[in-house]
Structures are given as C-alpha cells and as structure tokens.
Design a protein around this motif. Structure first.
Motif, PDB file in Angstrom:
ATOM      1  N   ALA A 303      53.129  39.481  21.651  1.00  0.00           N
ATOM      2  CA  ALA A 303      53.324  38.267  20.832  1.00  0.00           C
ATOM      3  C   ALA A 303      52.513  36.968  20.816  1.00  0.00           C
ATOM      4  N   GLU A 304      50.949  37.280  21.548  1.00  0.00           N
ATOM      5  CA  GLU A 304      49.792  36.396  20.984  1.00  0.00           C
ATOM      6  C   GLU A 304      49.957  35.498  21.731  1.00  0.00           C
ATOM      7  N   ILE A 305      49.875  36.245  23.137  1.00  0.00           N
ATOM      8  CA  ILE A 305      50.043  34.546  24.174  1.00  0.00           C
ATOM      9  C   ILE A 305      48.630  35.634  24.552  1.00  0.00           C
ATOM     10  N   PRO A 306      47.843  33.651  24.696  1.00  0.00           N
ATOM     11  CA  PRO A 306      46.538  33.721  25.342  1.00  0.00           C
ATOM     12  C   PRO A 306      46.879  33.655  26.772  1.00  0.00           C
ATOM     13  N   THR A 307      46.487  34.613  27.862  1.00  0.00           N
ATOM     14  CA  THR A 307      45.423  34.546  29.261  1.00  0.00           C
ATOM     15  C   THR A 307      44.515  34.896  29.844  1.00  0.00           C
ATOM     16  N   VAL A 308      44.366  35.377  30.797  1.00  0.00           N
ATOM     17  CA  VAL A 308      43.271  35.829  31.710  1.00  0.00           C
ATOM     18  C   VAL A 308      43.135  36.423  32.728  1.00  0.00           C
ATOM     19  N   ILE A 309      42.581  38.288  32.289  1.00  0.00           N
ATOM     20  CA  ILE A 309      43.085  39.144  33.834  1.00  0.00           C
ATOM     21  C   ILE A 309      41.808  39.331  33.954  1.00  0.00           C
ATOM     22  N   TRP A 310      41.049  39.352  35.638  1.00  0.00           N
ATOM     23  CA  TRP A 310      40.378  39.718  36.145  1.00  0.00           C
ATOM     24  C   TRP A 310      41.067  41.482  36.351  1.00  0.00           C
ATOM     25  N   ASP A 311      39.686  42.108  35.806  1.00  0.00           N
ATOM     26  CA  ASP A 311      39.818  43.918  36.565  1.00  0.00           C
ATOM     27  C   ASP A 311      38.749  43.525  37.371  1.00  0.00           C
ATOM     28  N   VAL A 312      38.182  43.533  38.723  1.00  0.00           N
ATOM     29  CA  VAL A 312      37.339  44.065  40.119  1.00  0.00           C
ATOM     30  C   VAL A 312      37.327  45.511  39.975  1.00  0.00           C
ATOM     31  N   GLN A 313      36.696  46.679  39.007  1.00  0.00           N
ATOM     32  CA  GLN A 313      37.127  47.861  39.190  1.00  0.00           C
ATOM     33  C   GLN A 313      36.697  48.845  40.162  1.00  0.00           C
ATOM     34  N   ARG A 314      37.671  49.239  40.468  1.00  0.00           N
ATOM     35  CA  ARG A 314      37.898  50.385  41.747  1.00  0.00           C
ATOM     36  C   ARG A 314      37.922  51.837  42.185  1.00  0.00           C
ATOM     37  N   THR A 325      33.029  51.386  44.764  1.00  0.00           N
ATOM     38  CA  THR A 325      33.125  50.885  44.012  1.00  0.00           C
ATOM     39  C   THR A 325      33.318  51.750  42.405  1.00  0.00           C
ATOM     40  N   GLN A 326      33.599  50.764  41.312  1.00  0.00           N
ATOM     41  CA  GLN A 326      33.300  52.705  39.845  1.00  0.00           C
ATOM     42  C   GLN A 326      33.412  51.205  39.011  1.00  0.00           C
ATOM     43  N   GLN A 327      33.167  51.510  37.298  1.00  0.00           N
ATOM     44  CA  GLN A 327      33.854  50.971  36.196  1.00  0.00           C
ATOM     45  C   GLN A 327      34.241  52.393  35.002  1.00  0.00           C
ATOM     46  N   GLY A 328      35.389  52.923  35.407  1.00  0.00           N
ATOM     47  CA  GLY A 328      36.613  53.440  35.002  1.00  0.00           C
ATOM     48  C   GLY A 328      37.597  53.380  34.056  1.00  0.00           C
ATOM     49  N   ASP A 329      37.566  51.778  34.429  1.00  0.00           N
ATOM     50  CA  ASP A 329      38.777  50.908  33.425  1.00  0.00           C
ATOM     51  C   ASP A 329      38.703  50.417  31.625  1.00  0.00           C
ATOM     52  N   LEU A 330      37.092  50.386  31.398  1.00  0.00           N
ATOM     53  CA  LEU A 330      37.061  50.258  29.782  1.00  0.00           C
ATOM     54  C   LEU A 330      38.102  50.780  29.013  1.00  0.00           C
ATOM     55  N   THR A 331      37.836  51.855  28.458  1.00  0.00           N
ATOM     56  CA  THR A 331      39.172  52.398  27.555  1.00  0.00           C
ATOM     57  C   THR A 331      40.512  52.639  28.033  1.00  0.00           C
ATOM     58  N   PHE A 332      40.665  52.191  29.251  1.00  0.00           N
ATOM     59  CA  PHE A 332      42.037  51.999  30.439  1.00  0.00           C
ATOM     60  C   PHE A 332      42.620  50.951  29.632  1.00  0.00           C
ATOM     61  N   VAL A 333      41.593  49.277  29.826  1.00  0.00           N
ATOM     62  CA  VAL A 333      41.877  48.327  29.705  1.00  0.00           C
ATOM     63  C   VAL A 333      41.868  47.916  27.824  1.00  0.00           C
ATOM     64  N   HIS A 334      40.757  49.050  27.580  1.00  0.00           N
ATOM     65  CA  HIS A 334      41.467  47.967  25.858  1.00  0.00           C
ATOM     66  C   HIS A 334      42.534  48.788  24.956  1.00  0.00           C
ATOM     67  N   ASP A 377      33.104  44.334  39.004  1.00  0.00           N
ATOM     68  CA  ASP A 377      33.530  46.193  40.200  1.00  0.00           C
ATOM     69  C   ASP A 377      33.132  44.882  41.536  1.00  0.00           C
ATOM     70  N   LEU A 378      34.119  46.511  42.133  1.00  0.00           N
ATOM     71  CA  LEU A 378      33.387  45.828  43.857  1.00  0.00           C
ATOM     72  C   LEU A 378      31.676  45.095  43.742  1.00  0.00           C
ATOM     73  N   ASP A 379      30.785  46.234  43.285  1.00  0.00           N
ATOM     74  CA  ASP A 379      29.487  46.283  44.261  1.00  0.00           C
ATOM     75  C   ASP A 379      28.864  44.529  43.404  1.00  0.00           C
ATOM     76  N   LEU A 380      29.990  44.221  42.134  1.00  0.00           N
ATOM     77  CA  LEU A 380      29.215  43.204  42.080  1.00  0.00           C
ATOM     78  C   LEU A 380      30.686  41.888  42.104  1.00  0.00           C
ATOM     79  N   GLY A 381      31.292  42.082  42.613  1.00  0.00           N
ATOM     80  CA  GLY A 381      32.296  41.263  43.027  1.00  0.00           C
ATOM     81  C   GLY A 381      32.358  40.826  45.099  1.00  0.00           C
ATOM     82  N   MET A 382      31.628  41.679  45.610  1.00  0.00           N
ATOM     83  CA  MET A 382      32.105  41.494  46.747  1.00  0.00           C
ATOM     84  C   MET A 382      30.867  41.505  47.821  1.00  0.00           C
TER      85      MET A 382
END
Length: 432
Positions: A303-314, A325-334, A377-382
C-alpha cells in the motif's frame, strides 16, 4: 604480568555480582558515571537474566585512561553481593585481584586475594530499615569510592544525574555512600587500585542507544507512538514518553499521541494508520514482535505507507533469550511479508548513529513511501556508552512527494499509484 605491588592506576575492570531485582543497576550506573565525571574513559555491560527477580546478575565496569573500554572477560576487582555465585566470582579473580564482599552474607572468605569485608546490609539498615535492600548497593558504592579514591564531587554529580529532581532519594543515598566510605576509613586500608582525575573524555556524554534513538525520533517529528512492551526495545518508547511532554507541547496541549497497544499486531496497525494519515509514526519491538508484524508489514509495503519500526534485536524466538544480544534479524526483516517485499533497513553501529537514524528514518520512509526498519541490538541499545554530543538536525524535513489541494486541482488525471516521473515513487495525498 604486572607486579602485585605496582598500583593499578586508572586501568582495571570491576565485576559487580548481585541478584536480579535488588535495585543494583542504579548503584552500578552511579559508580560508572562517577569515574566518567573524573574525566576517565569508561564502559559498562549489564548481564542479567530473563526473570524479574532472584537470579544472578552482573555488571562489568571497565575504566581505562588509554581508552580500552570494551567489555573484558578478566576482572581485577569483584564486588561479591550474591552467595549463589560466590565461588565462581572469587575464582575469576587473578592472584593480585581485590574482592570487596558483603560480610552480612555470612560466607567465610578463603584465599590469598586482597579481601575487604563490609557489613553492607547492617549499615543500610541503620540508615533506613525499610529501604535497606536498595541502600545496601549504595553502601558498596561508597566503600569502592573510598578504596579507589573517587572524588566526592564526581560521586555527587552521578547521584544527582541518576535521581534527578528527587532530593530525598539523593539525600538518603548520600548517607549510604558516606556510611560505606567511613567504614573503609575505619579499617585503615590502602588499595593498589586507584583512580586519578584526567581530562580524557572532553565533551563526551554517557548514554545508551535506545535513549539516543528516542531523542532522534522526537527531533525527527514523531507524532504517533504505538508499542507493546518487549525487552530489549521497551526503553525506546519509555524514553519517548518521558521526553515528549517536555519537548512537544503547543499552548499547553500535547502535539502527539502515545498508545500502548494490546499486542504487536495492533501496534503496527496503529502506526500504519498514522502513516496513511500523514503523521510521522513509530513502533519499537524485537524479533518475536517482528514475527507477529509480518502481515501488516507486507500490507504497508504494497500500500506504500510510510512508517518506522525499530527492531532492537535479541536472541531466540518467542520468549527465547530476551536478555542476550544478537544480530540475526537482517534477512528476516528485509523480506518480511508475502511476495517480493524488500524493506529498506538502517543499521546503526554507534550511539551517534542511533540518534541520527532516529530522525533520518522518517525522511527515508516518507521519501520512499514505505515502512522502514532500523535494526539495533541489546548491547548497543541497553548498555551505557561514551559518545560525542548529538548534532542538532538542522535540515528541513523531507516529506516526500505529497500533493496539496491546490496541486490536485491543477492535475487533470491524478492516480495514487501512477509512476509519472519514472522513479518508481508515485505522488500521494493526505486525508482531509
């Protein structure tokens, strides 16, 4: 090997072993900021379990005038406040290490290490029996401050920062600090571990990635926040909720809306509605929440709707390992959605970039008219990090290809999804 008689000056690592839910985090951050206030580079890492209370937790603090503040696996000082992990915490110290322990635990200390027993609980009860559980931690901060030579002004500044505006809380914690200091003074001990003031941090500040993301989002014009609590992302919405009333009011009225949704599906549905209506909207979540947002994310893409989602990975699915902490969501989210979805993603690697991407994410989302993901990710975020002060975003907001009513009157054959410029991005209108 360092000679045991040679003082460790401004170069050592401390491990504080406590119990989750005991209120130790405030005490540890006060200790960290006290050293930072003395102009010394510091780094801190919090290792905590997934439960609310009762299990072991550690805070690892490193001070280094050479600037080596990454987390260390080897600690020279251990603060022993948890009988469950006593033996392994003692075993982790080198032969010339120092153990500061709560003697009220009643565990005899065996070994050739430098050891200092202090009745933290007894001293805390003497100040305020009802708050003894919390003040016990501040007592060991005072004891360490005396052993290491932390200046009282630096400690006072850290207390003021941690409990800003709470004068009674500051006062009672100062009493606990002084109690710990006086007890160490009464022992007449000299410690080989010392700190001295340096001017090595300049104008740097001490903060975490989630706070930076929250501030960046506010500066980017977020007007709608919808979220469902999930570690380690919850402090982004919590910090946005804290700062919005201070920064985003007009004539005494709020210019924003904050909604704690019933689940992650509702959260992304709300922000997509906001994006469609022309509001800069945001949610924050982690991997399990992203899983639940798949269908709406695909809808937003098509639908081409602009919005922002922050994924702080675990780590892990569902309940998983939310405090690791983990950085395993890249391909999944893309590719989140159904079909040929390819969501744009921003990948902050520093606290500065968390702030920068906090406001740039909205520009990109509206320019390309799509849900945009930011993967932290958790390490950077918290965890607390030293960082340069954030530059003020002085660029005008990029709202993308939005038509006004006058623009529409001048167009004979307008279509929401017509690619009239050949760039793959159509013009849009805002309802009303």
């Amino acid at each position: 090997m360092r000679n045991p008689m040679t003082p460790f000056l401004n170069e050592f690592s401390i491990s504080v072993a406590t119990v989750n839910g005991s209120g130790s985090q405030s005490a540890n951050l006060i200790l960290l900021r006290s050293l930072f206030n003395m102009g010394l580079p510091v780094g801190g890492k919090n290792l905590f379990p997934s439960n609310i209370a009762g299990l072991p937790t550690w805070f690892n603090l490193r001070v280094s005038e050479r600037g080596f503040v990454g987390a260390s696996d080897h600690h020279q000082i251990a603060v022993l406040m948890n009988g469950q992990t006593w033996e392994e915490d003692v075993a982790s110290l080198p032969s010339d290490g120092l153990a500061l322990f709560n003697s009220d635990l009643g565990i005899p200390f065996d070994g050739d290490l430098i050891s200092v027993g202090i009745p933290c609980t007894t001293l805390a009860r003497a100040i305020n029996p009802k708050l003894a559980r919390l003040l016990t931690n501040t007592v060991y901060v005072g004891a360490l401050a005396q052993l290491l030579g932390i200046e009282q002004d630096a400690l006072q500044g850290a207390l003021n920062h941690q409990f800003s505006g709470k004068e009674k809380v500051i006062d009672i914690n100062l009493q606990a600090v002084e109690s710990g200091r006086q007890y160490i003074q009464s022992l007449g001990l000299d410690s080989p571990f010392r700190v001295e003031r340096r001017d090595l941090v300049g104008e740097k500040i001490l903060t975490d990635g989630n706070t930076a993301a929250a501030l960046g989002s506010i500066w980017g014009g977020v007007s709608l926040l919808a979220w469902y609590p999930i570690t380690p992302s919850s402090s982004i919405p919590e910090q946005i909720k804290h700062y919005l009333p201070l920064l985003r009011r007009k004539e005494g009225k709020a210019t924003y809306a904050v909604v704690q949704a019933e689940d992650e599906l509702a959260a992304i549905g709300i922000i997509l509605g906001g994006g469609w209506a022309g509001v800069r909207s945001l949610t924050a979540t982690s991997g399990p929440g992203i899983s639940l947002m798949a269908e709406f994310a695909g809808y937003g893409y098509y639908a081409e709707i602009p919005t922002v989602i922050w994924d702080v990975q675990r780590a892990g699915p569902s309940t998983g390992l939310p405090t690791r902490t983990q950085q395993g969501d890249l391909t999944f989210v893309h590719h989140l959605g159904h079909g040929d979805t390819c969501h744009p993603i921003l990948l902050p690697g520093t606290v500065e970039e968390c702030f920068e991407f906090g406001w740039k994410a909205f520009d990109f989302a509206e320019r390309f008219q799509t849900p945009l993901f930011v993967l932290s990710d958790l390490d950077l975020g918290m965890n607390p990090w030293m960082t340069e002060p954030f530059p003020y975003p002085d660029l005008p907001m990029d709202r993308g290809k939005v038509l006004s009513e006058d623009d529409l009157d001048a167009i004979e054959d307008w279509g929401r999804y017509k690619d009239v410029d050949g760039d793959g991005i159509p013009y849009r209108t805002l309802p009303g």
